[in-house]
Design a protein around this motif. Structure first.
Motif, PDB file in Angstrom:
ATOM      1  N   THR A  82      44.154  39.994  31.406  1.00  0.00           N
ATOM      2  CA  THR A  82      44.335  39.370  32.725  1.00  0.00           C
ATOM      3  C   THR A  82      42.997  39.227  33.430  1.00  0.00           C
ATOM      4  OG1 THR A  82      46.574  40.266  32.937  1.00  0.00           O
ATOM      5  CG2 THR A  82      45.476  39.580  34.964  1.00  0.00           C
ATOM      6  N   ALA A  83      42.178  40.267  33.372  1.00  0.00           N
ATOM      7  CA  ALA A  83      40.858  40.213  34.011  1.00  0.00           C
ATOM      8  C   ALA A  83      39.988  39.131  33.372  1.00  0.00           C
ATOM      9  CB  ALA A  83      40.178  41.576  33.906  1.00  0.00           C
ATOM     10  N   ASP A  86      41.132  35.878  34.643  1.00  0.00           N
ATOM     11  CA  ASP A  86      40.686  35.729  36.040  1.00  0.00           C
ATOM     12  C   ASP A  86      39.235  35.256  36.086  1.00  0.00           C
ATOM     13  OD1 ASP A  86      43.121  36.499  37.052  1.00  0.00           O
ATOM     14  OD2 ASP A  86      42.530  38.585  37.407  1.00  0.00           O
ATOM     15  N   ARG A  87      38.405  35.833  35.221  1.00  0.00           N
ATOM     16  CA  ARG A  87      36.997  35.420  35.203  1.00  0.00           C
ATOM     17  C   ARG A  87      36.867  33.963  34.771  1.00  0.00           C
ATOM     18  NH1 ARG A  87      36.515  40.687  33.093  1.00  0.00           N
ATOM     19  NH2 ARG A  87      36.476  39.930  30.948  1.00  0.00           N
ATOM     20  N   SER A  89      39.149  31.619  35.071  1.00  0.00           N
ATOM     21  CA  SER A  89      39.690  30.781  36.143  1.00  0.00           C
ATOM     22  C   SER A  89      38.678  30.612  37.269  1.00  0.00           C
ATOM     23  CB  SER A  89      40.977  31.402  36.687  1.00  0.00           C
ATOM     24  OG  SER A  89      41.518  30.626  37.729  1.00  0.00           O
ATOM     25  N   ARG A 131      48.629  32.720  31.312  1.00  0.00           N
ATOM     26  CA  ARG A 131      48.929  33.989  31.984  1.00  0.00           C
ATOM     27  C   ARG A 131      50.339  34.464  31.636  1.00  0.00           C
ATOM     28  NH1 ARG A 131      45.336  35.487  35.859  1.00  0.00           N
ATOM     29  NH2 ARG A 131      43.874  33.886  36.577  1.00  0.00           N
TER      30      ARG A 131
END
Length: 338
Positions: A82-83, A86-87, A89, A131
């Protein structure tokens, strides 16, 4: 990326050329069928396709191939992935806004998006689907699966459409491009059913499996023991029929494309459809092994594509610049796409 392709596309910045070259390497390494078809496009359009594929591959690898710490709980691995998304995105948001993207795939994607006016929502929808793969492991019915595939597959077809070009208004060709993306992904789901199960995911709709007496436990048992089961075979065959229906719905869109782009998509259409044939010829044993189109068949399809490319480019050279390209007449879908 060959210098010829980059030069033809007017890409001169050294850093940007390196980014596109990186994307091309991802396409060549991971997308054999897709890469082969891309070679049939005019050189100036190939870098954009490599950028679109490279970004999708990068995000998909975060979801599927990011190595976790040995012995780490599954929850920790989900947090790591997930992290990482996020990076990516955040990097994408900055890159599309004109800022400096850190990842080469983002630099190339942002440049392609600007050159071809690709709708940024397609990238957002794609990342949302990625995701969901971190938490969603099965789909109740085909409608639920289609909802997921809007972001994971349909938007890929929509991203490609501006690069390919059309001889009809783009919005007329868009539903067919989206459906072809879905057909390709359904093919992947069938081919990779065993590998996806090992990742904990089942993309075949639960109601379809249940109709044939199949559940996760049976799939896991047969995968682990190498045994065949007629119920699984029947379910896979039914899913194959759903996939062929998607190809039939997508086929009328092929003649709507720019003539010089049609051989590329027609080749991908035939080769991906050939994967279905290969799964069937292997007795629907996709739970145990990955079916592939024989090399000879791939070579013959590619040769046919090259002939079509040559004919299309010669026709384009003979057409005066101010002569409009006629709208294609309706054809029988499967015959036209074959």
């Amino acid at each position: 990326m060959t210098d010829r392709e980059l030069d033809a596309a007017g890409i001169t910045d050294p850093r940007l050329r390196a980014a596109y070259t990186h994307c091309r390497a991802l396409n060549a390494r991971h997308g054999r069928t897709y890469f082969l078809a891309t070679r049939l496009l005019p050189p100036a359009r190939r870098p954009a396709v490599h950028a679109l594929y490279g970004f999708a591959r990068w995000a998909d690898d975060i979801v599927d191939a990011l190595d976790g710490t040995p012995g780490a709980p599954a929850g920790d691995e989900t947090l790591r992935r997930t992290a990482a998304l996020d990076r990516l995105s955040g990097d994408l948001t900055r890159g599309l806004a004109g800022g400096p993207g850190a990842a080469p795939v983002v630099r190339a994607l942002a440049d392609t998006s600007e050159r071809y006016a690709v709708d940024h929502r397609h990238f957002t929808d794609f990342l949302a689907a990625m995701r969901s793969d971190l938490t969603v492991t099965e789909y109740a019915d085909y409608g639920a699966l289609r909802g997921y595939m809007h972001g994971s597959a349909a938007v890929i077809g929509l991203q490609m459409l501006p690069v390919l070009g059309t001889v009809v208004p783009r919005e007329e060709a868009a539903p067919y491009a989206a459906e072809l993306g879905v057909a390709f992904q359904l093919t992947n789901f069938l081919r990779d059913v065993g590998e996806d199960l090992d990742r904990g995911r089942i993309y075949l709709p639960q109601d379809l499996l249940a109709a044939h007496g199949v559940d996760r436990d049976l799939l896991r048992h047969c995968r682990d023991t190498g045994r065949d089961d007629r119920r699984i075979t029947a379910a896979l065959r039914a899913f194959g029929s759903l996939t062929r229906d998607a190809y039939r719905r997508a086929a009328p869109g092929v003649p709507m494309l720019d003539p010089v782009a049609r051989p590329c998509i027609r080749t991908a259409f035939v080769l991906y459809g050939g994967i279905l044939d290969a799964v069937a010829a292997d007795g629907w044993a996709a739970l145990h092994r990955r079916a592939a189109v024989p090399r000879r068949r791939r070579a013959l399809v590619a040769a046919d594509g090259l002939l079509r490319v040559t004919a299309a480019r010669l026709a384009a050279r003979r057409t005066p610049p101010d002569t409009p390209t006629p709208t294609p007449r309706p054809t029988t879908p499967l015959k036209e796409a074959a």
